[in-house]
Design an enzyme around this catalytic site. Structure first.
Site, PDB file in Angstrom:
ATOM      1  CG  LEU A  68      51.391  52.774  34.598  1.00 38.13           C
ATOM      2  CD1 LEU A  68      52.134  53.874  33.866  1.00 38.13           C
ATOM      3  CD2 LEU A  68      52.187  52.315  35.811  1.00 38.13           C
ATOM      4  CB  CYS A 173      38.130  23.786  51.804  1.00 33.08           C
ATOM      5  SG  CYS A 173      39.138  22.612  52.720  1.00 33.08           S
ATOM      6  CB  CYS A 186      41.428  43.085  35.196  1.00 32.62           C
ATOM      7  SG  CYS A 186      43.217  42.978  35.115  1.00 32.62           S
TER       8      CYS A 186
END
Length: 278
Positions: A68, A173, A186
């Site tokens: 949140l 690529c 994270c």
């Protein structure tokens, strides 16, 4: 369009690059969004507000308290709710005219192939490289434009791989699957809350431009943001002629493994750019 739609989308219609014809094209369009977390939230909000007629959101994760801080499509009262369902509820409050398909499921090869086939643009807001590479493979196979983004810490990146064009590079690529880059999540590295909003908004803008065929998209370019200095860099991308996905060495017909992490926190950070790819 009816009178209510003319009022709702009036600020788009005033733009000569969009007008009534362009807005009607958005209403007829279908976007496939994979991930309903930090990047997926602002992408979904702006695509719905802009009047994209059909939005399919894929995410197998549930809302968690730690989400949140940055995942603005969700709220405290929706903790433990599937993120795709939570996002659909939020979008219904913004624009009930949009047909939001919420898929709370893990996607195997055949399902992803089906979903990509039905979409006009695919937006990757996932959080890990295996998923991104699988999405890229299917977009190459189906020749669908892919809008890709990533964010971690204070660093973000956006690119468009318009695979309708033979000269366009693909995600592989730039970041070969055989490379040594590791996911930087994270949950370990942290992420600056507004960063995912900035990157997600750029992805939404690139999606709308691709649908409308206006302006110059980020196809053949990688846009990098340093959120601490608020400096942008644009790097030209080149197609790898021996890419195993889209080049002469392609092995796209090989079976893909099941995509096991259609999660919503798109925080696998921008890896180092391999030499010779940009």
């Amino acid at each position: 369009m009816n009178d209510d739609q003319l009022l709702r989308y009036s600020r788009h219609i005033l733009l000569p690059q969009i007008g009534i014809k362009g807005q009607e094209a958005l209403i007829r369009s279908h976007v496939l969004l994979i991930g309903a977390g930090g990047l997926g939230s602002p992408i979904a909000l702006y695509l719905a507000a802009s009047g994209v007629g059909k939005l399919t959101i894929c995410d197998s994760d549930k809302v968690d308290l730690t989400n949140l801080q940055r995942q603005i499509a969700h709220s405290t009262d929706r903790i433990d709710t599937p993120k795709s369902i939570s996002a659909r509820k939020t979008l219904a409050g913004i624009n009930p005219e949009v047909n939001v398909i919420a898929l709370n499921e893990r996607l195997d090869e055949s399902r992803l192939l089906q979903l990509v086939m039905d979409a006009d643009v695919v937006v990757d807001a996932s959080d890990n490289f295996p998923t991104r590479h699988a999405i890229n493979r299917v977009c190459v196979l189906r020749k669908k434009p892919l809008v890709s983004g990533a964010a971690v810490r204070f660093d973000g990146q956006v690119a468009v791989f318009d695979l309708r064009h033979a000269h366009s590079p693909c995600y592989h690529c730039l970041f070969p699957a055989s490379g040594e880059d590791q996911d930087t999540r994270c949950a370990v590295m942290g992420v600056f809350a507004p960063l995912v909003g900035i990157i997600g908004c750029v992805q939404a803008a690139e999606t709308l431009k691709t649908l409308l065929d206006i302006g110059q998209t980020l196809n053949n370019r990688l846009l990098l943001l340093d959120g601490l200095s608020m400096e942008w860099r644009s790097i030209r991308l080149n197609k790898d002629p021996v890419c195993k996905v889209c080049g002469t060495g392609a092995s796209i017909g090989e079976p893909m493994s099941e995509i096991r992490h259609m999660t919503a926190t798109p925080c696998a950070g921008p890896p180092n750019i391999p030499s010779g790819r940009a």
